[in-house]
Design a protein around this motif. Structure first.
Motif, PDB file in Angstrom:
ATOM      1  N   ARG A  28      24.729  -4.710  36.693  1.00 16.18           N
ATOM      2  CA  ARG A  28      24.037  -3.444  36.969  1.00 16.18           C
ATOM      3  C   ARG A  28      22.931  -3.223  35.939  1.00 16.18           C
ATOM      4  O   ARG A  28      21.833  -2.760  36.279  1.00 16.18           O
TER       5      ARG A  28
ATOM      6  N   GLY B 113      23.605   8.520  30.435  1.00 17.11           N
ATOM      7  CA  GLY B 113      23.933   9.947  30.383  1.00 17.11           C
ATOM      8  C   GLY B 113      23.290  10.764  31.480  1.00 17.11           C
ATOM      9  O   GLY B 113      23.239  11.990  31.387  1.00 17.11           O
ATOM     10  N   LYS B 114      22.840  10.111  32.559  1.00 14.75           N
ATOM     11  CA  LYS B 114      22.201  10.845  33.660  1.00 14.75           C
ATOM     12  C   LYS B 114      23.154  11.889  34.254  1.00 14.75           C
ATOM     13  O   LYS B 114      22.794  13.054  34.401  1.00 14.75           O
TER      14      LYS B 114
ATOM     15  N   LEU C 151      27.241   8.126  47.480  1.00 14.00           N
ATOM     16  CA  LEU C 151      27.845   6.883  47.988  1.00 14.00           C
ATOM     17  C   LEU C 151      29.358   6.892  47.825  1.00 14.00           C
ATOM     18  O   LEU C 151      30.094   6.517  48.746  1.00 14.00           O
ATOM     19  N   ARG C 152      29.832   7.324  46.641  1.00  8.59           N
ATOM     20  CA  ARG C 152      31.290   7.335  46.417  1.00  8.59           C
ATOM     21  C   ARG C 152      31.986   8.273  47.401  1.00  8.59           C
ATOM     22  O   ARG C 152      33.063   7.966  47.913  1.00  8.59           O
TER      23      ARG C 152
ATOM     24  N   TYR D 163      27.864  -1.849  46.634  1.00 10.02           N
ATOM     25  CA  TYR D 163      28.346  -1.037  45.515  1.00 10.02           C
ATOM     26  C   TYR D 163      29.357  -1.831  44.688  1.00 10.02           C
ATOM     27  O   TYR D 163      29.261  -1.884  43.462  1.00 10.02           O
TER      28      TYR D 163
ATOM     29  N   GLN E 193      23.934  14.773  31.690  1.00 15.68           N
ATOM     30  CA  GLN E 193      22.841  15.741  31.487  1.00 15.68           C
ATOM     31  C   GLN E 193      22.506  16.471  32.788  1.00 15.68           C
ATOM     32  O   GLN E 193      22.100  17.634  32.749  1.00 15.68           O
TER      33      GLN E 193
ATOM     34  N   VAL F 171      20.931  15.521  22.871  1.00 14.25           N
ATOM     35  CA  VAL F 171      20.090  15.005  23.965  1.00 14.25           C
ATOM     36  C   VAL F 171      19.668  16.178  24.846  1.00 14.25           C
ATOM     37  O   VAL F 171      18.495  16.313  25.220  1.00 14.25           O
TER      38      VAL F 171
ATOM     39  N   LEU G  17      22.119  -3.056  44.218  1.00 13.83           N
ATOM     40  CA  LEU G  17      21.542  -1.866  44.827  1.00 13.83           C
ATOM     41  C   LEU G  17      21.890  -1.868  46.316  1.00 13.83           C
ATOM     42  O   LEU G  17      21.841  -2.912  46.974  1.00 13.83           O
TER      43      LEU G  17
HETATM   44  P1  G5P Z   1      25.455   5.434  39.911  1.00 13.18           P
HETATM   45  O1  G5P Z   1      26.680   6.173  40.238  1.00 13.18           O
HETATM   46  O2  G5P Z   1      24.154   6.152  39.897  1.00 13.18           O
HETATM   47  P2  G5P Z   1      24.703   4.160  37.448  1.00 13.18           P
HETATM   48  O3  G5P Z   1      25.329   2.844  37.222  1.00 13.18           O
HETATM   49  O4  G5P Z   1      23.281   4.185  37.691  1.00 13.18           O
HETATM   50  O5  G5P Z   1      25.686   4.739  38.554  1.00 13.18           O
HETATM   51  P3  G5P Z   1      26.093   5.664  35.653  1.00 13.18           P
HETATM   52  O6  G5P Z   1      26.960   4.463  35.327  1.00 13.18           O
HETATM   53  O7  G5P Z   1      26.700   6.725  36.508  1.00 13.18           O
HETATM   54  O8  G5P Z   1      24.798   5.159  36.296  1.00 13.18           O
HETATM   55  P4  G5P Z   1      25.087   7.690  33.858  1.00 13.18           P
HETATM   56  O9  G5P Z   1      25.311   8.688  34.935  1.00 13.18           O
HETATM   57  O10 G5P Z   1      23.710   7.534  33.320  1.00 13.18           O
HETATM   58  O11 G5P Z   1      25.572   6.249  34.273  1.00 13.18           O
HETATM   59  O12 G5P Z   1      26.034   7.977  32.624  1.00 13.18           O
HETATM   60  P5  G5P Z   1      27.168   9.101  32.384  1.00 13.18           P
HETATM   61  O13 G5P Z   1      28.304   8.908  33.331  1.00 13.18           O
HETATM   62  O14 G5P Z   1      26.559  10.450  32.276  1.00 13.18           O
HETATM   63  O15 G5P Z   1      27.645   8.698  30.887  1.00 13.18           O
HETATM   64  C1  G5P Z   1      28.210   7.423  30.612  1.00 13.18           C
HETATM   65  C2  G5P Z   1      29.211   7.562  29.428  1.00 13.18           C
HETATM   66  O16 G5P Z   1      28.489   7.895  28.226  1.00 13.18           O
HETATM   67  C3  G5P Z   1      30.241   8.676  29.602  1.00 13.18           C
HETATM   68  O17 G5P Z   1      31.471   8.217  29.100  1.00 13.18           O
HETATM   69  C4  G5P Z   1      29.672   9.847  28.798  1.00 13.18           C
HETATM   70  O18 G5P Z   1      30.716  10.681  28.284  1.00 13.18           O
HETATM   71  C5  G5P Z   1      28.908   9.155  27.688  1.00 13.18           C
HETATM   72  N1  G5P Z   1      27.680   9.886  27.341  1.00 13.18           N
HETATM   73  C6  G5P Z   1      26.798  10.386  28.229  1.00 13.18           C
HETATM   74  N2  G5P Z   1      25.754  10.976  27.605  1.00 13.18           N
HETATM   75  C7  G5P Z   1      25.986  10.813  26.269  1.00 13.18           C
HETATM   76  C8  G5P Z   1      25.239  11.205  25.099  1.00 13.18           C
HETATM   77  O19 G5P Z   1      24.172  11.824  25.167  1.00 13.18           O
HETATM   78  N3  G5P Z   1      25.775  10.872  23.891  1.00 13.18           N
HETATM   79  C9  G5P Z   1      26.969  10.190  23.806  1.00 13.18           C
HETATM   80  N4  G5P Z   1      27.407   9.858  22.587  1.00 13.18           N
HETATM   81  N5  G5P Z   1      27.686   9.803  24.892  1.00 13.18           N
HETATM   82  C10 G5P Z   1      27.219  10.115  26.097  1.00 13.18           C
HETATM   83  O20 G5P Z   1      25.272   4.197  40.923  1.00 13.18           O
HETATM   84  C11 G5P Z   1      26.381   3.364  41.249  1.00 13.18           C
HETATM   85  C12 G5P Z   1      25.992   2.348  42.298  1.00 13.18           C
HETATM   86  O21 G5P Z   1      25.551   3.029  43.483  1.00 13.18           O
HETATM   87  C13 G5P Z   1      24.470   2.320  44.109  1.00 13.18           C
HETATM   88  C14 G5P Z   1      24.355   1.000  43.365  1.00 13.18           C
HETATM   89  O22 G5P Z   1      25.236   0.084  43.952  1.00 13.18           O
HETATM   90  C15 G5P Z   1      24.850   1.404  41.942  1.00 13.18           C
HETATM   91  O23 G5P Z   1      25.305   0.296  41.198  1.00 13.18           O
HETATM   92  N6  G5P Z   1      23.246   3.136  44.028  1.00 13.18           N
HETATM   93  C16 G5P Z   1      22.056   2.831  44.570  1.00 13.18           C
HETATM   94  N7  G5P Z   1      21.638   1.774  45.295  1.00 13.18           N
HETATM   95  C17 G5P Z   1      20.337   1.747  45.685  1.00 13.18           C
HETATM   96  N8  G5P Z   1      19.450   2.727  45.379  1.00 13.18           N
HETATM   97  C18 G5P Z   1      19.827   3.808  44.659  1.00 13.18           C
HETATM   98  N9  G5P Z   1      18.927   4.772  44.353  1.00 13.18           N
HETATM   99  C19 G5P Z   1      21.181   3.892  44.224  1.00 13.18           C
HETATM  100  N10 G5P Z   1      21.871   4.819  43.511  1.00 13.18           N
HETATM  101  C20 G5P Z   1      23.125   4.353  43.397  1.00 13.18           C
END
Ligand code: G5P
Ligand code: MG
Length: 215
Positions: free
Chosen positions: A171, A12-13, A35-36, A53, A16, A204, A58
């Motif tokens: 991941r 949920g990063k 990155l995207r 990616y 939130q 949250v 990472l």
């Molecule tokens: P990203 O783009 O940073 P991730 O994999 O770390 O991607 P992600 O998947 O984006 O993190 P998130 O942001 O934590 O997860 O989650 P989100 O999108 O908010 O919520 C996920 C789902 O849960 C949604 O459907 C939402 O509606 C639901 N949800 C959220 N909060 C809640 C809640 O409180 N309650 C409920 N019930 N539901 C909820 O990184 C992608 C790639 O980029 C590279 C890597 O290759 C990585 O794999 N990368 C890096 N590489 C090196 N160093 C770094 N620092 C890098 N950063 C990115």
């Protein structure tokens, strides 16, 4: 105030970060979104990052750190930043601390969204993102009003290329073996706040505000 959101994939990063950025007028800075964007525009950094990616690995530190330091240039005393997805290891955390110190700034709090692995898998497989601005939905828990269309900007919703079974597992392995160690790093600095991320999005958010003394 400068904040970090720390948490596994799907914790949920991004969700939130959007709420907190609005509440405290912070500049959102999500490493994955950077990155995207770079990959969609086909910049040299985007082209270099793409294979990492797409595998769910990472992206190399020098590439990622360069992109984040560029964004930090906008940081002023009046307008803090909220980091989502950065740092993910000790090298990145050290560079961030050093750069902020040079700027006379620091991280105020690191919010760790704690969610068990089984729930993370469920959330990521139901996640949809909007094409225009990355607004986040979930088909089960947070669906858009019109299927396939973003409520906020009307753009198309899509599933991320790294949100498929095997890549999600990979991941998550990286998070639990590498990134989770940063909770100790920030606990030692007295900055870590752990929040139960299994609740509803609103609950949250409320728990975070309580921890920041703002509820
Ligand atoms: P990203 O783009 O940073 P991730 O994999 O770390 O991607 P992600 O998947 O984006 O993190 P998130 O942001 O934590 O997860 O989650 P989100 O999108 O908010 O919520 C996920 C789902 O849960 C949604 O459907 C939402 O509606 C639901 N949800 C959220 N909060 C809640 C809640 O409180 N309650 C409920 N019930 N539901 C909820 O990184 C992608 C790639 O980029 C590279 C890597 O290759 C990585 O794999 N990368 C890096 N590489 C090196 N160093 C770094 N620092 C890098 N950063 C990115
Ligand atoms: Mg995200």
């Amino acid at each position: 105030m400068n904040l970090i959101l720390l948490g596994a994939q799907g914790s949920g990063k991004g969700t939130q970060s959007a709420l907190l950025a609005q509440r405290f007028d912070l500049e959102p800075c999500a490493s994955g979104d950077l990155l995207r964007e770079a990959m969609a525009q086909g910049t040299p950094a985007g082209q270099q990052a793409r294979p990492y990616y797409e595998r769910g690995d990472l992206v190399p530190d020098e590439l990622m750190v360069g992109m984040i330091l560029e964004r930090l240039k906008n940081l002023t005393d009046a307008h803090g930043i909220i980091l989502d997805g950065f740092p993910r290891n000790h090298v990145q955390a050290d560079v961030l601390d050093a750069r902020l110190a040079e700027m006379g700034q620091a991280i105020a709090r690191v919010i760790y969204l704690e969610v068990p692995r089984a729930l993370l898998l469920e959330r990521l497989s139901g996640r949809y993102i909007c094409r225009a601005q990355g607004h986040v939905y979930n088909i089960k828990t947070n669906p858009p009003k019109t299927p396939g269309i973003c409520d906020i900007d009307g753009s198309e919703l899509y599933q991320r290329s790294d949100d498929t079974g095997e890549k999600i597992q990979h991941r998550l392995d990286i998070f639990f073996s590498e990134t989770l160690q940063l909770t100790d790093y920030y606990a030692r600095q007295g900055k870590l706040v752990t929040v139960d991320g299994t609740q509803s999005i609103a609950d949250v958010n409320y728990a975070i505000l309580v921890n920041l003394g703002a509820a």
